[in-house]
Design a protein around this motif. Structure first.
Motif, mmCIF file in Angstrom:
data_model
loop_
_atom_site.group_PDB
_atom_site.id
_atom_site.type_symbol
_atom_site.label_atom_id
_atom_site.label_comp_id
_atom_site.label_asym_id
_atom_site.label_seq_id
_atom_site.Cartn_x
_atom_site.Cartn_y
_atom_site.Cartn_z
ATOM 1 N N UNK A 23 5.890 -9.097 -5.000
ATOM 2 C CA UNK A 23 5.587 -7.539 -3.794
ATOM 3 C C UNK A 23 4.984 -6.792 -5.011
ATOM 4 N N UNK A 24 5.663 -6.904 -5.938
ATOM 5 C CA UNK A 24 4.720 -5.692 -7.256
ATOM 6 C C UNK A 24 3.869 -5.617 -7.271
ATOM 7 N N UNK A 25 3.342 -6.724 -7.453
ATOM 8 C CA UNK A 25 1.696 -5.457 -7.574
ATOM 9 C C UNK A 25 1.100 -5.044 -5.920
ATOM 10 N N UNK A 26 1.677 -5.391 -4.498
ATOM 11 C CA UNK A 26 1.380 -4.207 -3.939
ATOM 12 C C UNK A 26 2.189 -3.346 -4.168
ATOM 13 N N UNK A 27 3.257 -3.511 -4.389
ATOM 14 C CA UNK A 27 4.067 -1.615 -4.323
ATOM 15 C C UNK A 27 3.525 -0.514 -5.230
ATOM 16 N N UNK A 28 2.492 -1.494 -6.372
ATOM 17 C CA UNK A 28 1.965 -0.248 -7.366
ATOM 18 C C UNK A 28 0.193 -0.659 -7.171
ATOM 19 N N UNK A 29 -0.092 -0.600 -5.703
ATOM 20 C CA UNK A 29 -1.724 -0.437 -5.077
ATOM 21 C C UNK A 29 -2.437 0.424 -6.289
ATOM 22 N N UNK A 30 -2.287 1.475 -5.590
ATOM 23 C CA UNK A 30 -2.734 3.288 -6.535
ATOM 24 C C UNK A 30 -2.953 2.877 -7.688
ATOM 25 N N UNK A 31 -2.306 2.443 -8.503
ATOM 26 C CA UNK A 31 -2.647 2.242 -9.836
ATOM 27 C C UNK A 31 -3.692 1.402 -10.503
ATOM 28 N N UNK A 40 -9.200 -0.445 -1.161
ATOM 29 C CA UNK A 40 -8.469 -1.378 -0.194
ATOM 30 C C UNK A 40 -8.074 -2.754 -0.589
ATOM 31 N N UNK A 41 -9.546 -3.364 -0.792
ATOM 32 C CA UNK A 41 -9.403 -4.668 -0.126
ATOM 33 C C UNK A 41 -8.703 -5.371 -1.191
ATOM 34 N N UNK A 42 -8.337 -5.034 -2.312
ATOM 35 C CA UNK A 42 -6.821 -4.855 -3.265
ATOM 36 C C UNK A 42 -5.915 -5.336 -2.742
ATOM 37 N N UNK A 43 -5.180 -4.963 -1.994
ATOM 38 C CA UNK A 43 -4.700 -4.751 -0.732
ATOM 39 C C UNK A 43 -3.689 -6.830 -0.404
ATOM 40 N N UNK A 44 -5.778 -6.806 -0.128
ATOM 41 C CA UNK A 44 -5.441 -8.616 -0.032
ATOM 42 C C UNK A 44 -5.428 -9.295 -1.136
#
Length: 387
Positions: A23-31, A40-44
């Protein structure tokens, strides 16, 4: 032969360190949104690409019988190094959407040489008491998945690069530690050939079919719940004008699920795996339905409800592995577990992408209602005959 005392703790710590990449990528979604120009589709996308990589990796590792042809600790180490490298790509100054997805896919692919291989190493040491050991290993996965959010929530982790550097470094350390301290186990055996053609025949076995559909329902809910929990906390803050720290709160919510894996393993010794799975699915399904109301509760009650959900949604995971393995002939155990894992992770991609599609089209308060399909499917499946 009783394993040396350090074996299980080393496997657990190494699993925790390496699965922190998940989940390293999901922890830094905003950057990542700023770097790629995505919404927000980046979350998926950030998590689904990991899941897809894990599915492909699981199939490749199983078909080539990598962990049987080579020392599993060495496989674990090399995969930790390669997954760490893929994770490090997120720091690229020219990160694009395509590069992001490829990097996360690569991370998922090599996680297939970490999480399942770690389970195999444990099985090579613990002929008896494996269920208890698996409970600890799934707890390590839960804590590893939550850990990037902890890093991001601390003062020194506000720079998103720290999340990537620490998780990548941990993975390298975990890989080398397991390779150096855990030799081949006394019960290590070369598995029989993977019989993927036996897949349709496996579903003719009532016990397998029941356990498999229970697991599929579990997977519909689990990763989507984890992926969108930060958004749930942000939404609560927006409704009530509160300032709960999103990253730290997410870490606390996800991490407490690790406790329930251990508790579920202990309870299964007395009540059986099926009963533990049934209760977990029923509770998590009830919380899916109650989720819109949780957003209107006082902050402590909202957090308590989400923590309870986090514990219910993962407690059954080790139990399904045991139910699947116990339902098939010994020569088909590897095939059964590989098949069920691949289908389960494929299902998780569908639920993650569904929520990612809906997030801009409906009130977030009602988003989590769609996850109830998983517990309903799981409960319906478990009504069948299981061991």
């Amino acid at each position: 032969m009783k394993p040396k005392l350090h074996i299980l703790p080393v496997i657990i710590i190494s699993q925790f360190a390496c699965t922190s990449l998940w989940f390293a990528g999901n922890a830094i979604i905003e950057p990542l949104m700023l770097k790629t120009g995505m919404g927000l589709e980046i979350i998926g996308y950030a998590l689904s690409s990991v899941q897809l990589g894990f599915i492909v990796g699981t199939l490749v590792f199983a078909l080539l019988m990598i962990a049987d042809r080579y020392p599993p600790a060495r496989v674990f180490m090399f995969c930790a190094l390669l997954a760490s490298f893929c994770n490090f790509i997120l720091l690229s100054a020219s990160l694009s959407k395509g590069l992001l997805l490829m990097a996360r896919f690569g991370t998922g692919f090599f996680l297939a040489g970490i999480y399942p291989v770690g389970m195999k190493i444990a099985a090579d040491y613990y002929e008896k008491g494996l269920g208890k050991a698996l409970g600890f290993l799934v707890s390590a996965l839960v804590l590893g998945s939550a850990f990037p959010f902890l890093i991001n929530g601390l003062e020194w982790g506000r720079d998103y690069r720290a999340v990537i550097m620490i998780t990548s470094g941990l993975a390298v350390l975990g890989g080398f530690m397991l390779w150096a301290l855990v030799p081949n186990g006394p019960y290590r055996k070369h598995s029989t050939k993977l019989f993927l053609r036996a897949g349709p025949d496996l579903f003719k076995i009532k016990g397998f079919r029941s356990a498999a559909f229970g697991y599929f329902g579990h997977m519909w809910e689990l990763y989507a719940f984890w992926a969108f929990t930060p958004l749930a906390v942000e939404t609560y803050n927006g409704i009530h004008h509160t300032a709960m720290p999103v990253a730290l709160t997410t870490f606390g919510i996800i991490a407490t699920g690790g406790i329930s894996c251990v508790l579920g393993g202990l309870l299964s010794l007395r009540h059986g795996s099926k009963k533990v799975a049934l209760v977990s699915l029923a509770l998590s399904g009830s919380l899916c339905l109650a989720s819109p109301f949780l957003f209107w509760l006082a902050a402590p009650l909202f957090i308590a409800g989400w923590i309870l959900w986090s514990m219910a949604v993962i407690a059954d995971s080790p139990q399904f592995s045991r139910l699947v393995a116990d339902s098939v002939p010994i020569e088909l155990k590897g095939t059964a577990l590989t098949l069920v894992n691949c289908i389960g992770f494929a299902i998780s991609i569908v639920s993650i992408q569904l929520l990612a599609y809906l997030v801009d089209r409906m009130n977030v308060n009602y988003l989590f209602l769609f996850l109830v399909l998983g517990p309903v499917l799981g409960l319906a499946g478990l009504k069948g005959k299981t061991p």
